[in-house]
Design an enzyme around this catalytic site. Structure first.
Site, PDB file in Angstrom:
ATOM      1  N   ASP A  32      27.567  37.853  27.876  1.00 42.83           N
ATOM      2  CA  ASP A  32      28.593  38.393  28.779  1.00 42.83           C
ATOM      3  C   ASP A  32      28.854  39.821  28.315  1.00 42.83           C
ATOM      4  O   ASP A  32      28.401  40.229  27.236  1.00 42.83           O
ATOM      5  CB  ASP A  32      29.887  37.540  28.678  1.00 42.83           C
ATOM      6  N   SER A  33      29.643  40.552  29.100  1.00 42.20           N
ATOM      7  CA  SER A  33      30.014  41.902  28.677  1.00 42.20           C
ATOM      8  C   SER A  33      30.999  41.871  27.513  1.00 42.20           C
ATOM      9  O   SER A  33      31.190  42.881  26.848  1.00 42.20           O
ATOM     10  CB  SER A  33      30.642  42.644  29.855  1.00 42.20           C
ATOM     11  N   TYR A  69      31.715  45.700  32.664  1.00 42.13           N
ATOM     12  CA  TYR A  69      30.531  45.915  33.494  1.00 42.13           C
ATOM     13  C   TYR A  69      30.928  46.012  34.974  1.00 42.13           C
ATOM     14  O   TYR A  69      30.251  46.615  35.770  1.00 42.13           O
ATOM     15  CB  TYR A  69      29.563  44.721  33.372  1.00 42.13           C
ATOM     16  N   GLY A  70      32.032  45.341  35.317  1.00 40.37           N
ATOM     17  CA  GLY A  70      32.350  45.085  36.717  1.00 40.37           C
ATOM     18  C   GLY A  70      32.758  46.278  37.544  1.00 40.37           C
ATOM     19  O   GLY A  70      32.851  46.194  38.765  1.00 40.37           O
ATOM     20  N   CYS A 114      28.456  35.577  32.949  1.00 39.64           N
ATOM     21  CA  CYS A 114      29.120  36.785  33.442  1.00 39.64           C
ATOM     22  C   CYS A 114      28.970  36.795  34.955  1.00 39.64           C
ATOM     23  O   CYS A 114      27.850  36.830  35.474  1.00 39.64           O
ATOM     24  CB  CYS A 114      28.443  38.013  32.826  1.00 39.64           C
ATOM     25  N   THR A 173      29.694  39.115  36.976  1.00 39.83           N
ATOM     26  CA  THR A 173      29.201  40.409  37.450  1.00 39.83           C
ATOM     27  C   THR A 173      27.677  40.476  37.380  1.00 39.83           C
ATOM     28  O   THR A 173      27.003  40.794  38.356  1.00 39.83           O
ATOM     29  CB  THR A 173      29.824  41.533  36.591  1.00 39.83           C
ATOM     30  N   GLU A 198      40.508  41.321  27.184  1.00 40.39           N
ATOM     31  CA  GLU A 198      39.835  41.899  26.006  1.00 40.39           C
ATOM     32  C   GLU A 198      40.857  42.361  24.971  1.00 40.39           C
ATOM     33  O   GLU A 198      40.589  42.361  23.774  1.00 40.39           O
ATOM     34  CB  GLU A 198      38.950  43.087  26.411  1.00 40.39           C
ATOM     35  N   CYS A 256      35.057  35.587  37.656  1.00 40.53           N
ATOM     36  CA  CYS A 256      34.796  36.357  36.444  1.00 40.53           C
ATOM     37  C   CYS A 256      35.111  35.424  35.289  1.00 40.53           C
ATOM     38  O   CYS A 256      36.181  34.791  35.266  1.00 40.53           O
ATOM     39  CB  CYS A 256      35.695  37.590  36.393  1.00 40.53           C
ATOM     40  N   HIS A 313      36.017  36.016  32.425  1.00 37.71           N
ATOM     41  CA  HIS A 313      37.189  36.377  31.621  1.00 37.71           C
ATOM     42  C   HIS A 313      38.455  35.656  32.115  1.00 37.71           C
ATOM     43  O   HIS A 313      39.395  35.451  31.354  1.00 37.71           O
ATOM     44  CB  HIS A 313      37.456  37.886  31.701  1.00 37.71           C
TER      45      HIS A 313
HETATM   46  N1  DGL Z   1      33.108  38.385  32.296  1.00 41.27           N
HETATM   47  C1  DGL Z   1      32.610  39.249  33.306  1.00 41.27           C
HETATM   48  C2  DGL Z   1      32.410  38.634  34.617  1.00 41.27           C
HETATM   49  O1  DGL Z   1      32.311  37.425  34.644  1.00 41.27           O
HETATM   50  C3  DGL Z   1      32.564  40.666  33.121  1.00 41.27           C
HETATM   51  C4  DGL Z   1      33.778  41.473  33.345  1.00 41.27           C
HETATM   52  C5  DGL Z   1      33.450  42.920  33.219  1.00 41.27           C
HETATM   53  O2  DGL Z   1      32.740  43.286  32.288  1.00 41.27           O
HETATM   54  O3  DGL Z   1      33.911  43.707  34.062  1.00 41.27           O
HETATM   55  O4  DGL Z   1      32.342  39.274  35.630  1.00 41.27           O
END
Ligand code: DGL
Length: 280
Positions: free
Chosen positions: A10-11, A42-43, A73, A75, A152, A187, A189
């Site tokens: 994941d990011s 990443y998103g 992830c 994204t 985060e 997501c 997160h």
């Molecule tokens: N955990 C991520 C997702 O599921 C990434 C969030 C991110 O890096 O913006 O999209």
């Protein structure tokens, strides 16, 4: 039987939602986790950048002789191409299909919300996957990018006033949709702030945790393929991050409920090699 580890990436911290469930369902498995904490989020990036980062992340996992790659992830999973997924040479899954399947199974009305990063919601990935399973479904998307830095930075306690305020701002988009009975946490997160999101809806809506749904899918896949690990003692999880390991460890420990100790390793981003588009 296959005793090689499962690779999960994941990011940042989000993929731990899949790790937690994998460890519960498949305690005998070894797991190698990669969190690109030096480059999260990443998103809010463009598709090509996300794919270039994902290629590096998977190549890093591949160095650990993994038997499967899990893009935990939303994204990355939303923009992943067949070509890139195949290039890694071991089975791959993202979170979109397992999560869409779980949402369709949970929804009675067929009105399903999706929250995720901007890249995820704008890609339409979950809406497509849901409609492939259930053509009459109505899918409502809402990007919630600020949830990622809040998680985060450890703003995950159920009563956290800042996260609650941001949740109110984002989730009010669904106020006029009384038929929506299911919400995809697209997501990975977001399940770390599950209670704050559920509380906004007074717990009347089924929340689909993309990390958990994906872990269940992995269990089914490995079982079907005869690729489960068999060993006497419980499997081990090693964590690799591209920024300060201490910050990752303290939030991860709160979420996983046990200390990570010396299982967290920091690797400099440069060690991931050149970005694919820079390679000549
Ligand atoms: N955990 C991520 C997702 O599921 C990434 C969030 C991110 O890096 O913006 O999209």
């Amino acid at each position: 039987m296959d005793n090689r580890p499962i690779g999960v990436f994941d990011s940042g911290l989000g993929g731990l939602t899949a790790v937690k469930e994998l460890r519960r369902l498949l305690p005998q498995e070894d797991i190698v986790y990669f969190g690109d904490t030096g480059r999260v989020p990443y998103g809010s990036r463009g598709r090509d950048t996300i794919l270039a980062f994902a290629a590096q992340d998977m190549a890093f996992l591949k160095r650990h002789d993994i038997k499967m790659v899990v893009s935990a992830c939303g994204t990355v999973s939303s923009v992943m191409t067949d070509q890139l997924a195949r290039s890694i040479g071991v089975p791959f899954t993202g979170v979109v299909l397992p999560t869409a399947q779980a949402a369709c199974a949970a929804s009675t009305t067929g009105v399903i919300g999706v929250i995720g990063t901007s890249a995820t919601v704008h890609s339409g990935s979950f809406a497509r996957a849901v409609r492939n399973i259930r053509s009459d479904a109505r899918v409502l998307g809402r990007p919630c990018p600020l949830f990622v830095p809040l998680v985060e930075n450890g703003y995950i306690a159920p009563g956290n006033p800042v996260t609650k305020l941001v949740a109110q701002e984002y989730l009010s988009a669904f106020d006029d949709e009384p038929e929506m009975d299911t919400l995809i946490l697209g997501c990975t997160h977001f399940p770390l702030i599950y209670d704050i999101i559920a509380d906004y809806f007074h717990y009347d809506i089924t929340l689909i945790d993309s990390g958990k749904a994906t872990a269940r899918y992995v269990e089914g896949f490995l079982t079907e393929q005869g690729m489960l690990a068999r060993r006497e003692k419980p499997g081990e999880t090693e964590y690799y991050v591209t920024d300060a390991a201490d910050d990752f460890s303290s939030v991860a420990q709160r979420f996983l409920g046990s200390p990570l100790g010396d299982q967290v390793h920091r690797i400099p981003i440069e060690e991931l090699g050149a970005l694919p588009q820079e390679r000549k």
